[in-house]
Scaffold this motif. Structure first.
Motif, PDB file in Angstrom:
ATOM      1  N   TRP A 125      -6.385  30.173 -29.963  1.00 49.60           N
ATOM      2  CA  TRP A 125      -5.989  29.193 -28.953  1.00 49.60           C
ATOM      3  C   TRP A 125      -4.517  28.829 -29.085  1.00 49.60           C
ATOM      4  O   TRP A 125      -3.829  28.652 -28.077  1.00 49.60           O
ATOM      5  CB  TRP A 125      -6.851  27.938 -29.033  1.00 49.60           C
TER       6      TRP A 125
ATOM      7  N   SER B 244      -2.646  31.760 -27.689  1.00 49.27           N
ATOM      8  CA  SER B 244      -2.850  31.824 -26.239  1.00 49.27           C
ATOM      9  C   SER B 244      -2.031  30.767 -25.510  1.00 49.27           C
ATOM     10  O   SER B 244      -1.420  31.053 -24.478  1.00 49.27           O
ATOM     11  CB  SER B 244      -4.326  31.644 -25.894  1.00 49.27           C
TER      12      SER B 244
ATOM     13  N   ILE C 103      -1.055  32.708 -22.458  1.00 49.50           N
ATOM     14  CA  ILE C 103      -1.274  32.189 -21.106  1.00 49.50           C
ATOM     15  C   ILE C 103       0.039  32.099 -20.327  1.00 49.50           C
ATOM     16  O   ILE C 103       0.080  32.519 -19.163  1.00 49.50           O
ATOM     17  CB  ILE C 103      -2.059  30.864 -21.134  1.00 49.50           C
TER      18      ILE C 103
ATOM     19  N   TRP D 210      -4.502  35.348 -12.525  1.00 50.23           N
ATOM     20  CA  TRP D 210      -3.963  34.161 -13.184  1.00 50.23           C
ATOM     21  C   TRP D 210      -3.224  33.257 -12.205  1.00 50.23           C
ATOM     22  O   TRP D 210      -2.940  32.114 -12.507  1.00 50.23           O
ATOM     23  CB  TRP D 210      -3.040  34.540 -14.335  1.00 50.23           C
TER      24      TRP D 210
ATOM     25  N   TYR E  57      -1.077  24.309 -20.836  1.00 49.30           N
ATOM     26  CA  TYR E  57      -1.576  25.216 -21.871  1.00 49.30           C
ATOM     27  C   TYR E  57      -0.602  25.350 -23.039  1.00 49.30           C
ATOM     28  O   TYR E  57      -1.022  25.558 -24.173  1.00 49.30           O
ATOM     29  CB  TYR E  57      -1.945  26.582 -21.279  1.00 49.30           C
TER      30      TYR E  57
ATOM     31  N   SER F 239     -12.141  24.116 -21.226  1.00 42.21           N
ATOM     32  CA  SER F 239     -11.993  25.558 -20.993  1.00 42.21           C
ATOM     33  C   SER F 239     -13.255  26.141 -20.386  1.00 42.21           C
ATOM     34  O   SER F 239     -13.197  26.973 -19.471  1.00 42.21           O
ATOM     35  CB  SER F 239     -11.666  26.277 -22.299  1.00 42.21           C
TER      36      SER F 239
ATOM     37  N   HIS G 278     -13.439  24.958 -16.761  1.00 40.55           N
ATOM     38  CA  HIS G 278     -12.409  25.666 -15.992  1.00 40.55           C
ATOM     39  C   HIS G 278     -12.900  27.083 -15.688  1.00 40.55           C
ATOM     40  O   HIS G 278     -12.821  27.547 -14.541  1.00 40.55           O
ATOM     41  CB  HIS G 278     -11.113  25.701 -16.791  1.00 40.55           C
ATOM     42  N   GLY G 279     -13.426  27.760 -16.701  1.00 44.87           N
ATOM     43  CA  GLY G 279     -13.945  29.107 -16.500  1.00 44.87           C
ATOM     44  C   GLY G 279     -15.102  29.154 -15.520  1.00 44.87           C
ATOM     45  O   GLY G 279     -15.200  30.060 -14.688  1.00 44.87           O
TER      46      GLY G 279
ATOM     47  N   ASP H  60      -8.495  34.318 -15.378  1.00 39.75           N
ATOM     48  CA  ASP H  60      -8.859  33.101 -16.094  1.00 39.75           C
ATOM     49  C   ASP H  60     -10.347  32.829 -16.234  1.00 39.75           C
ATOM     50  O   ASP H  60     -10.721  31.867 -16.897  1.00 39.75           O
ATOM     51  CB  ASP H  60      -8.139  31.880 -15.513  1.00 39.75           C
TER      52      ASP H  60
ATOM     53  N   TRP I  28     -12.119  34.560 -18.086  1.00 37.31           N
ATOM     54  CA  TRP I  28     -12.313  34.869 -19.511  1.00 37.31           C
ATOM     55  C   TRP I  28     -12.112  33.645 -20.398  1.00 37.31           C
ATOM     56  O   TRP I  28     -12.478  33.655 -21.571  1.00 37.31           O
ATOM     57  CB  TRP I  28     -11.383  35.996 -19.946  1.00 37.31           C
ATOM     58  N   ILE I  29     -11.546  32.593 -19.857  1.00 37.79           N
ATOM     59  CA  ILE I  29     -11.365  31.374 -20.639  1.00 37.79           C
ATOM     60  C   ILE I  29     -12.711  30.748 -21.020  1.00 37.79           C
ATOM     61  O   ILE I  29     -12.801  29.964 -21.952  1.00 37.79           O
ATOM     62  CB  ILE I  29     -10.443  30.388 -19.884  1.00 37.79           C
TER      63      ILE I  29
ATOM     64  N   GLY J 195     -13.339  31.517 -24.490  1.00 38.08           N
ATOM     65  CA  GLY J 195     -12.549  30.666 -25.374  1.00 38.08           C
ATOM     66  C   GLY J 195     -13.225  29.341 -25.634  1.00 38.08           C
ATOM     67  O   GLY J 195     -13.215  28.829 -26.750  1.00 38.08           O
TER      68      GLY J 195
END
Length: 131
Positions: A18, A21, A26, A38, A55, A83, A86-87, A107, A109-110, A113
């Motif tokens: 993180w 990233s 990011i 993105w 971020y 996260s 958001h994802g 994003d 893929w977040i 995370g």
């Protein structure tokens, strides 16, 4: 080995990821957007700067948490939950509107995370984290 030591050991790789990233990954993904996914169309430089600044701040705080992640449990829960949500929102838009399908490569893929932090935090069962 104490429970905190075990939790720190489990959390450290995710917190390092993180930190990287937020500080490098990011911002690079947003500005270069090589795979698409993105940036939110239509392109808006001010929006990109806002997302990158949020971020980046997250990356700075994650870098501070690397040494002893369990002490920063509330922050890490915030990162995990925000996260993940958001994802999920981006996944919904990517599947609901073909114009946003490219977000599956960006994003969405977040989500992973968020899980990468939530799983070891949940397993550590820290009562003082408020979750």
């Amino acid at each position: 080995m104490t429970t905190d030591d075990q939790a720190n050991r489990a959390l450290r790789p995710a917190v390092i990821l993180w930190a990287f990233s937020g500080l490098i990954g990011i911002p690079a993904a947003v500005y270069f957007d090589l795979l698409g996914g993105w940036r939110w169309p239509p392109y808006n430089a001010i929006y990109d700067q806002m997302i990158v600044s949020v971020y980046f701040a997250l990356g700075v705080c994650a870098a501070r948490a690397v040494k002893n992640p369990i002490r920063h449990g509330s922050f890490l829960w915030f990162v995990a939950i925000s996260s993940f949500t958001h994802g999920l929102v981006m996944l919904f838009h990517a599947l609901h509107d073909p114009a946003h399908l490219h977000h599956l490569f960006g994003d969405v893929w977040i989500l992973a995370g968020g899980v990468s932090l939530a799983w070891p935090l949940w397993r550590s069962r820290r009562a003082d984290d408020g979750v």
